[in-house]
Design an enzyme around this catalytic site. Structure first.
Site, PDB file in Angstrom:
ATOM      1  N   TYR A  50     -16.891   5.632   8.219  1.00  0.00           N
ATOM      2  CA  TYR A  50     -15.463   5.980   8.269  1.00  0.00           C
ATOM      3  C   TYR A  50     -15.180   7.148   9.220  1.00  0.00           C
ATOM      4  O   TYR A  50     -14.821   6.952  10.372  1.00  0.00           O
ATOM      5  CB  TYR A  50     -14.881   6.238   6.855  1.00  0.00           C
ATOM      6  CG  TYR A  50     -13.375   6.147   6.928  1.00  0.00           C
ATOM      7  CD1 TYR A  50     -12.724   4.951   6.669  1.00  0.00           C
ATOM      8  CD2 TYR A  50     -12.607   7.222   7.368  1.00  0.00           C
ATOM      9  CE1 TYR A  50     -11.349   4.831   6.825  1.00  0.00           C
ATOM     10  CE2 TYR A  50     -11.239   7.120   7.525  1.00  0.00           C
ATOM     11  CZ  TYR A  50     -10.623   5.923   7.246  1.00  0.00           C
ATOM     12  OH  TYR A  50      -9.268   5.807   7.418  1.00  0.00           O
TER      13      TYR A  50
ATOM     14  N   TYR B 212      -7.312   9.549   6.266  1.00  0.00           N
ATOM     15  CA  TYR B 212      -8.365   9.580   5.260  1.00  0.00           C
ATOM     16  C   TYR B 212      -9.559  10.324   5.824  1.00  0.00           C
ATOM     17  O   TYR B 212      -9.821  10.256   7.031  1.00  0.00           O
ATOM     18  CB  TYR B 212      -8.755   8.140   4.852  1.00  0.00           C
ATOM     19  CG  TYR B 212      -9.802   8.117   3.776  1.00  0.00           C
ATOM     20  CD1 TYR B 212      -9.513   8.615   2.499  1.00  0.00           C
ATOM     21  CD2 TYR B 212     -11.083   7.645   4.021  1.00  0.00           C
ATOM     22  CE1 TYR B 212     -10.471   8.643   1.509  1.00  0.00           C
ATOM     23  CE2 TYR B 212     -12.052   7.654   3.028  1.00  0.00           C
ATOM     24  CZ  TYR B 212     -11.733   8.155   1.778  1.00  0.00           C
ATOM     25  OH  TYR B 212     -12.690   8.188   0.795  1.00  0.00           O
TER      26      TYR B 212
ATOM     27  N   ALA C  30      -1.138  -0.136   9.057  1.00  0.00           N
ATOM     28  CA  ALA C  30      -2.579  -0.391   9.158  1.00  0.00           C
ATOM     29  C   ALA C  30      -2.689  -1.800   9.732  1.00  0.00           C
ATOM     30  O   ALA C  30      -2.303  -2.770   9.078  1.00  0.00           O
ATOM     31  CB  ALA C  30      -3.259  -0.306   7.801  1.00  0.00           C
TER      32      ALA C  30
ATOM     33  N   GLY D 150       0.784  -1.233   0.000  1.00  0.00           N
ATOM     34  CA  GLY D 150       0.000   0.000   0.000  1.00  0.00           C
ATOM     35  C   GLY D 150       0.813   1.278   0.000  1.00  0.00           C
ATOM     36  O   GLY D 150       1.839   1.400  -0.694  1.00  0.00           O
TER      37      GLY D 150
ATOM     38  N   THR E 297      -6.450  -1.356  -1.065  1.00  0.00           N
ATOM     39  CA  THR E 297      -5.269  -1.982  -0.463  1.00  0.00           C
ATOM     40  C   THR E 297      -5.791  -3.133   0.398  1.00  0.00           C
ATOM     41  O   THR E 297      -7.008  -3.279   0.577  1.00  0.00           O
ATOM     42  CB  THR E 297      -4.472  -1.011   0.444  1.00  0.00           C
ATOM     43  OG1 THR E 297      -5.293  -0.647   1.561  1.00  0.00           O
ATOM     44  CG2 THR E 297      -4.039   0.241  -0.291  1.00  0.00           C
TER      45      THR E 297
HETATM   46  P1  NAD Z   1      -1.778  -1.793   3.859  1.00  0.00           P
HETATM   47  O1  NAD Z   1      -2.561  -2.871   4.475  1.00  0.00           O
HETATM   48  O2  NAD Z   1      -1.499  -1.887   2.396  1.00  0.00           O
HETATM   49  O3  NAD Z   1      -0.357  -1.644   4.600  1.00  0.00           O
HETATM   50  C1  NAD Z   1      -0.209  -1.796   5.976  1.00  0.00           C
HETATM   51  C2  NAD Z   1       1.248  -1.949   6.344  1.00  0.00           C
HETATM   52  O4  NAD Z   1       1.334  -2.051   7.775  1.00  0.00           O
HETATM   53  C3  NAD Z   1       1.929  -3.216   5.782  1.00  0.00           C
HETATM   54  O5  NAD Z   1       3.257  -2.917   5.442  1.00  0.00           O
HETATM   55  C4  NAD Z   1       1.924  -4.165   6.991  1.00  0.00           C
HETATM   56  O6  NAD Z   1       2.948  -5.151   6.983  1.00  0.00           O
HETATM   57  C5  NAD Z   1       2.151  -3.161   8.102  1.00  0.00           C
HETATM   58  N1  NAD Z   1       1.780  -3.667   9.432  1.00  0.00           N
HETATM   59  C6  NAD Z   1       0.579  -4.103   9.869  1.00  0.00           C
HETATM   60  N2  NAD Z   1       0.655  -4.458  11.181  1.00  0.00           N
HETATM   61  C7  NAD Z   1       1.952  -4.258  11.560  1.00  0.00           C
HETATM   62  C8  NAD Z   1       2.671  -4.436  12.754  1.00  0.00           C
HETATM   63  N3  NAD Z   1       2.074  -4.874  13.874  1.00  0.00           N
HETATM   64  N4  NAD Z   1       4.001  -4.173  12.751  1.00  0.00           N
HETATM   65  C9  NAD Z   1       4.626  -3.730  11.628  1.00  0.00           C
HETATM   66  N5  NAD Z   1       3.987  -3.486  10.465  1.00  0.00           N
HETATM   67  C10 NAD Z   1       2.666  -3.759  10.439  1.00  0.00           C
HETATM   68  O7  NAD Z   1      -2.516  -0.439   4.237  1.00  0.00           O
HETATM   69  P2  NAD Z   1      -2.651   0.998   3.546  1.00  0.00           P
HETATM   70  O8  NAD Z   1      -4.025   1.100   2.978  1.00  0.00           O
HETATM   71  O9  NAD Z   1      -1.472   1.323   2.711  1.00  0.00           O
HETATM   72  O10 NAD Z   1      -2.664   1.906   4.852  1.00  0.00           O
HETATM   73  C11 NAD Z   1      -1.543   2.617   5.316  1.00  0.00           C
HETATM   74  C12 NAD Z   1      -2.012   3.909   5.953  1.00  0.00           C
HETATM   75  O11 NAD Z   1      -2.614   4.724   4.946  1.00  0.00           O
HETATM   76  C13 NAD Z   1      -3.053   3.707   7.051  1.00  0.00           C
HETATM   77  O12 NAD Z   1      -2.856   4.654   8.073  1.00  0.00           O
HETATM   78  C14 NAD Z   1      -4.350   4.025   6.310  1.00  0.00           C
HETATM   79  O13 NAD Z   1      -5.392   4.441   7.173  1.00  0.00           O
HETATM   80  C15 NAD Z   1      -3.881   5.147   5.406  1.00  0.00           C
HETATM   81  N6  NAD Z   1      -4.769   5.436   4.269  1.00  0.00           N
HETATM   82  C16 NAD Z   1      -5.226   4.436   3.471  1.00  0.00           C
HETATM   83  C17 NAD Z   1      -6.111   4.752   2.433  1.00  0.00           C
HETATM   84  C18 NAD Z   1      -6.666   3.675   1.525  1.00  0.00           C
HETATM   85  O14 NAD Z   1      -7.693   3.900   0.888  1.00  0.00           O
HETATM   86  N7  NAD Z   1      -6.023   2.544   1.406  1.00  0.00           N
HETATM   87  C19 NAD Z   1      -6.472   6.076   2.188  1.00  0.00           C
HETATM   88  C20 NAD Z   1      -5.945   7.077   3.003  1.00  0.00           C
HETATM   89  C21 NAD Z   1      -5.092   6.745   4.046  1.00  0.00           C
END
Ligand code: NAD
Length: 397
Positions: A235, A225, A140, A52, A275
């Site tokens: 959300y 977000y 996340a 992600g 993601t």
């Molecule tokens: P994702 O699931 O693709 O990535 C999550 C990452 O966190 C991975 O690298 C995973 O290995 C790591 N992780 C999870 N638990 C862990 C732990 N205990 N220790 C170490 N690493 C750990 O998620 P994403 O969608 O890229 O989300 C990342 C951030 O972006 C979050 O804060 C999310 O809220 C934010 N975000 C996401 C979106 C969306 O639509 N996907 C939009 C805006 C903001």
């Protein structure tokens, strides 16, 4: 092993190492085609670096700024005839490609919430980098064991105050359904804030500051977000929204501290994207498929790598003051929340039924993007070939 996608609801339990390597290569190519960024960070820590937004941040800083990167994540290695998780293969491929280019890349598969993770990363920064000039926080997670109390908190995705009924998308059958989500109890709100709020980010910055590992002018950024009215109950006004409020308040506090070393702590509000984590949020996938259709028609669709490249090149490292909104947030969701985009999504949402889903929803794009997260559906990858699924991280050797 010949690896096929095995989908269970919103998760795929297999991942393809060659496809994941192609996923990384495509992101690297995207960044390389845009050229090197001036004034980019050089020594970067990404927490949540394997999939992600965090993965895209690692690729952009390494291949767009030639930065040394330390990546922290929690992924599964292959075992007993089971493939590794996609984030594992992504990280293996990232390290191989970084090393080929002469870029330092260290990866730690460890629980970011633990004190051990902080100590291990501090050790590598001291040994290999001296200090860091960028810390990206992009975890996340579904749960967190608190490092001080040992208590395990679980994140839930629920509305607050009253239950909420909405149209939703059954992604396995590509049909509409109605879901009712019960209101969260206070304990569930608190636990979600513990997992997805800003406390762990603050603990990381505390530890790095204490050890004097933050470069003068350091930047730290976490991702949030907001989203539109139609997803508000689940959300932004729900349990996850409370956690994001906490994350944003943490940024505010950290920013005051970072300014003492001419640094900044910021939250970037990113666009909604498919993601592994976001697919698990109720109602949100239906919004994605409507949003993506409209954004593609208007020529403003971006994926993770495009969002993060734009964040770094036009906001964080554009050379002037970092543009933020009245709440101090970087708005990378600017195209998503554009009036014309949102009014079209809203109008389509109101007309939606099972018969016209294909007309208003980018179902094909959703399924393609989802499969790509696990290394499937890439052109040029021979999915009938026997592949080595037990891949090792170079930096773990
Ligand atoms: P994702 O699931 O693709 O990535 C999550 C990452 O966190 C991975 O690298 C995973 O290995 C790591 N992780 C999870 N638990 C862990 C732990 N205990 N220790 C170490 N690493 C750990 O998620 P994403 O969608 O890229 O989300 C990342 C951030 O972006 C979050 O804060 C999310 O809220 C934010 N975000 C996401 C979106 C969306 O639509 N996907 C939009 C805006 C903001």
């Amino acid at each position: 092993m010949i690896i096929e996608p095995r989908i269970r609801g919103f998760i795929c339990t297999t991942a393809h190492p060659v496809g994941c390597a192609k996923y990384i290569q495509d992101q690297i190519d995207y960044v390389r085609n845009r050229g090197l960024m001036k004034n980019g960070p050089q020594k970067v820590l990404v927490i949540g670096a394997s999939t992600g937004y965090g993965l895209a941040s690692r690729v952009v800083t390494a291949f767009g700024c030639q930065a040394a990167t330390i990546g922290v994540f929690l992924e599964k290695e292959a075992e007993n005839n089971r493939t590794a998780s996609a984030g594992w293969y992504n990280s293996v491929a990232f390290e191989q490609k970084a090393q080929k280019t002469g870029l330092y890349a260290k990866s730690l598969n460890i629980d970011a919430f633990s004190d051990e993770a902080k100590a291990a990363v501090i050790g590598f920064i001291k040994k290999d980098l001296g200090k860091v000039d960028l810390v990206v926080y992009s975890v996340a997670a579904p749960r967190r064991q608190h490092p001080k109390t040992g208590q395990v908190a679980k994140a839930v995705l629920k509305p607050i105050g009253a239950s909420y009924t909405s149209m939703s998308l059954d992604v396995t059958t590509s049909t509409l359904e109605t879901v009712t989500l019960p209101a969260a109890a206070q304990e569930e709100i608190d636990q979600t804030i513990s997992v997805m709020g800003g406390e762990d980010w603050e603990y990381w910055m505390d530890a790095l500051e204490r050890e004097k590992l933050l470069e003068e002018g350091v930047v730290t950024v976490a991702y949030s977000y907001i989203g539109p009215e139609i997803t508000k109950s689940i959300y932004r006004n729900g349990t996850i929204g409370r956690a994001k409020d906490h994350l944003e308040a943490t940024a505010h506090e950290l920013d005051k501290r970072m300014k003492k070393i001419r640094g900044r702590a910021l939250v970037s509000v990113n666009k909604a994207l498919v993601t592994q984590s976001s697919s698990a949020i109720p109602v949100i996938p239906l919004y994605f498929v409507l949003l993506n259709k409209v954004m593609k028609e208007k020529g403003v669709y971006e994926d993770c790598i495009a969002q993060v490249y734009r964040l770094f090149s036009t906001r964080l490292y554009a050379g002037g003051p970092i543009p933020v909104d009245e709440k101090g947030l970087i708005r990378m969701d600017d195209w998503e929340v554009r009036k014309d985009v949102q009014s079209q999504v809203r109008a389509n949402w109101e007309k939606l039924n099972d018969k016209n889903l294909a007309q208003f929803a980018d179902m094909e794009g959703y399924h393609k993007e989802f499969l790509k997260l696990f290394g499937f559906g890439f052109e040029g990858v021979d999915y009938a070939a026997d592949v080595d699924y037990e891949q090792r991280l170079i930096s773990a050797a």
